[in-house]
Structure formats: structure tokens, C-alpha cells
Design an enzyme around this catalytic site. Structure first.
Site, PDB file in Angstrom:
ATOM      1  N   THR A  57       0.830  -1.205   0.000  1.00 27.43           N
ATOM      2  CA  THR A  57       0.000   0.000   0.000  1.00 27.43           C
ATOM      3  C   THR A  57       0.863   1.252   0.000  1.00 27.43           C
ATOM      4  O   THR A  57       0.455   2.297  -0.512  1.00 27.43           O
ATOM      5  CB  THR A  57      -0.945  -0.005   1.218  1.00 27.43           C
ATOM      6  OG1 THR A  57      -1.702  -1.219   1.206  1.00 27.43           O
ATOM      7  CG2 THR A  57      -1.900   1.169   1.195  1.00 27.43           C
ATOM      8  N   TYR A  79       6.263 -13.270   2.705  1.00 20.20           N
ATOM      9  CA  TYR A  79       5.016 -13.039   1.973  1.00 20.20           C
ATOM     10  C   TYR A  79       4.897 -14.058   0.839  1.00 20.20           C
ATOM     11  O   TYR A  79       5.682 -14.046  -0.114  1.00 20.20           O
ATOM     12  CB  TYR A  79       5.024 -11.612   1.417  1.00 20.20           C
ATOM     13  CG  TYR A  79       3.667 -11.009   1.142  1.00 20.20           C
ATOM     14  CD1 TYR A  79       2.491 -11.745   1.190  1.00 20.20           C
ATOM     15  CD2 TYR A  79       3.569  -9.650   0.825  1.00 20.20           C
ATOM     16  CE1 TYR A  79       1.268 -11.156   0.943  1.00 20.20           C
ATOM     17  CE2 TYR A  79       2.341  -9.049   0.582  1.00 20.20           C
ATOM     18  CZ  TYR A  79       1.194  -9.819   0.624  1.00 20.20           C
ATOM     19  OH  TYR A  79      -0.017  -9.226   0.369  1.00 20.20           O
ATOM     20  N   LYS A 132       2.855 -14.648   5.655  1.00 17.90           N
ATOM     21  CA  LYS A 132       1.688 -13.902   5.191  1.00 17.90           C
ATOM     22  C   LYS A 132       1.230 -14.492   3.862  1.00 17.90           C
ATOM     23  O   LYS A 132       2.030 -14.608   2.929  1.00 17.90           O
ATOM     24  CB  LYS A 132       2.039 -12.420   5.032  1.00 17.90           C
ATOM     25  CG  LYS A 132       0.861 -11.544   4.613  1.00 17.90           C
ATOM     26  CD  LYS A 132       1.291 -10.086   4.494  1.00 17.90           C
ATOM     27  CE  LYS A 132       0.113  -9.223   4.067  1.00 17.90           C
ATOM     28  NZ  LYS A 132       0.502  -7.810   3.871  1.00 17.90           N
TER      29      LYS A 132
END
Length: 303
Positions: A50, A137, A162
Site C-alpha cells: 500500500t 510473503y 503472510k
């Protein structure tokens, strides 16, 4: 290795503010993070997806991390992204450690598709460059097998996984691999607009999730999180039907809107964080008006 404890609260992924000349605006980053920390997130993940990590030079990345650390003043953990070309990832990891970050989110490497041994080696190289705890991730061109996750978890610095791939069967196997290792591993749902899938992830032992919406509408994100933790299905359904599902419909109109809409929402809230950087594009005026209406609807649903 440093310890990492993340409280069971909504996780905050701030945007990166740019000024009128296109430079990172450290003051606005600090204001954005400081304001949202007031809503009591479990952690701040600065300069990640983000936060347009893909578009930041190493010195800009350091500016974002430093501003985020000033804003939190030790109130919550601050983790930062590393990824892309290995040299860039290592440089960012060293900067994050030098500045005092609490941990790193290891995002996918640049473009090329390596074998499983190469993905493991990528994580190993980052672990060798820093003492900071790592969260790996699993998404994009960095999708691990359960056997590779078992190897990654042999690294003491890897404290979390994640999932951004969305295969619940694979995610469940990761949870079982961690259980077999005897280690207490943090698991996160990292899918876009994770609120839509968190009930399923919680059921398989993945209790925490990324909330991009928190950056633009922390009141809505916190209300959903509280409803989810309380088992309040009515509130969850109301927010999903009236806010999150329409937000996904708008997001899916244009590639990259998972970031662009959040940044537009922050601007609508009154903080002039600037546009997104290429190759992302900002919403059109019509799309921005639809987003503004969605935010208003979300708050009406809370009332």
C-alpha cells in the site's frame, strides 16, 4: 535476533505521501501514521504494498521508515517491506535495521520466476543481511510449497508467514508445518481487501490480517475487526454487503486500484498525500466520487 510481538489488533499499511514535486513528503507520512496510530492498530507496516514500495528508491524508503518511526514513538511495532531485486532488498533491510525498525515483510523478488530452492535462498540472503525478524510473503512469483516453508522456518529470524495467494488448502498446510516445527509462528491473511475472506482464514488458524482500508477509513476497519473478533455476524454482513463488496467492484475496474483507491480515500479524508507513482494510475473524478459515496455509506452503516 530481535524479538517481535504483534498484538491481536487490526494491522495498518500506510500510504506513502508525495509532495507537488513528486518527492516523498516526510511530514505528511508522519502525520498520516501518527493519526492512524490513534486508532490502536497492532502494528504499522510502512513502505509495503500500500505504501508503494515498488516505486521507492532506497533513500526514499529510508525517509518513509524514519518518518513512521517518529510518528509511532515506540507505541506500536513498525515493520517495513523488503523485496524486488536482491541488492535493493538487502540495502533496504540494512537501512531498516539501522533506523530501528522492528521487523521486515519479505515481498517477492523482481519479475523472474525461480525454483523453490531459489526462493528459499532469497529469504536466506535477506536473513543473513540483518538481525531483524522476518515475515515471508507468499504471493505472486514467490509462492512456496509446504516443503519450502519448512526449510524457511528453520531460519530463526523467520517469525511469520503472510498468505497473499488465497489457496486455503495450501495455507492450512503451512499452519500444520509450523505446528510440526514446534515454533510459535505468526500467520497473516494478506489477500486484497482481506476482510472479505478473514472468516475462512480464522477457521484454519490464521487469525491476523492486513487491512488496507484502515489507511483511509480506520473507523470502518476497526468496527469490522471488532465484529469479527466478537463473532458479530450481523455487523460483518452489513459492512461486507454495503461497503467492502462494492469497494472490491470499484477496485477491480482498474489494475493497481488496490493501492490507488486507498490513497484517494486518504486524500478525501483531508490529507494531501499526492498521487500514486507510475505504473499505477489514480482514479478518475467519477471513480473518486463513487469512492467518496462508499465511504459515506460505510459510516452510515456504523451508525
Amino acid at each position: 535476533m530481535r524479538e517481535l510481538a504483534i498484538p491481536d489488533r487490526v494491522l495498518f499499511f500506510p500510504v506513502t505521501a508525495f509532495d507537488d514535486a513528486g518527492r516523498v513528503d516526510a511530514e505528511l507520512v508522519e502525520r498520516h501514521v501518527s493519526d492512524r496510530v490513534g486508532y490502536d492498530p497492532g502494528a504499522v507496516f510502512a513502505a509495503c504494498g500500500t505504501g508503494e514500495f515498488h516505486a521507492l528508491a532506497v533513500d526514499e524508503y529510508a525517509t518513509v521508515v524514519e518518518a513512521s518511526l517518529r510518528a509511532t514513538a515506540g507505541r506500536v511495532p513498525v515493520l517495513t517491506g523488503v523485496g524486488g531485486p536482491l541488492g535493493h532488498a538487502l540495502a533496504c533491510a540494512r537501512e531498516a535495521e539501522r533506523l530501528g525498525a522492528d521487523g521486515l515483510l519479505v515481498m517477492p523478488p523482481y519479475l523472474v520466476q525461480g525454483p523453490q530452492a531459489g526462493l528459499v535462498a532469497y529469504v536466506e540472503a535477506i536473513a543473513a543481511a540483518t538481525e531483524l525478524p522476518l515475515i515471508v510473503y507468499h504471493r505472486g512469483n514467490a509462492q512456496f510449497t509446504p516443503a519450502s516453508i519448512a526449510r524457511v522456518l528453520e531460519l530463526p529470524q523467520v517469525v511469520g508467514i503472510k498468505d497473499g495467494a488465497g489457496d486455503l488448502a495450501v495455507a492450512q498446510r503451512f499452519v500444520r508445518v509450523a505446528a510440526a516445527s514446534g515454533r510459535d509462528i505468526l500467520f497473516f491473511n494478506g489477500l486484497l481487501t482481506a476482510e472479505m475472506t478473514q472468516a475462512a482464514y480464522t477457521a484454519i488458524g490464521v487469525p491476523m490480517y492486513s487491512s488496507a482500508a484502515f489507511a483511509m477509513a480506520p473507523d470502518i476497519a476497526v468496527a469490522f475487526f471488532a465484529a469479527h473478533r466478537a463473532g458479530d455476524l450481523e455487523t460483518q454482513a452489513r459492512l461486507i454487503d454495503g461497503f467492502y463488496a462494492p469497494l472490491i467492484d470499484l477496485r477491480d475496474e482498474t489494475p493497481g486500484f488496490a493501492v490507488s483507491l486507498i490513497k484517494a480515500g486518504v486524500r478525501l479524508e483531508g490529507l494531501p498525500v499526492g498521487p500514486v507513482r507510475a505504473p499505477l494510475v489514480d482514479p478518475t473524478p467519477a471513480q473518486t466520487r463513487r469512492l467518496e459515496a462508499l465511504l459515506a455509506t460505510g459510516r452510515e452503516l456504523l451508525a
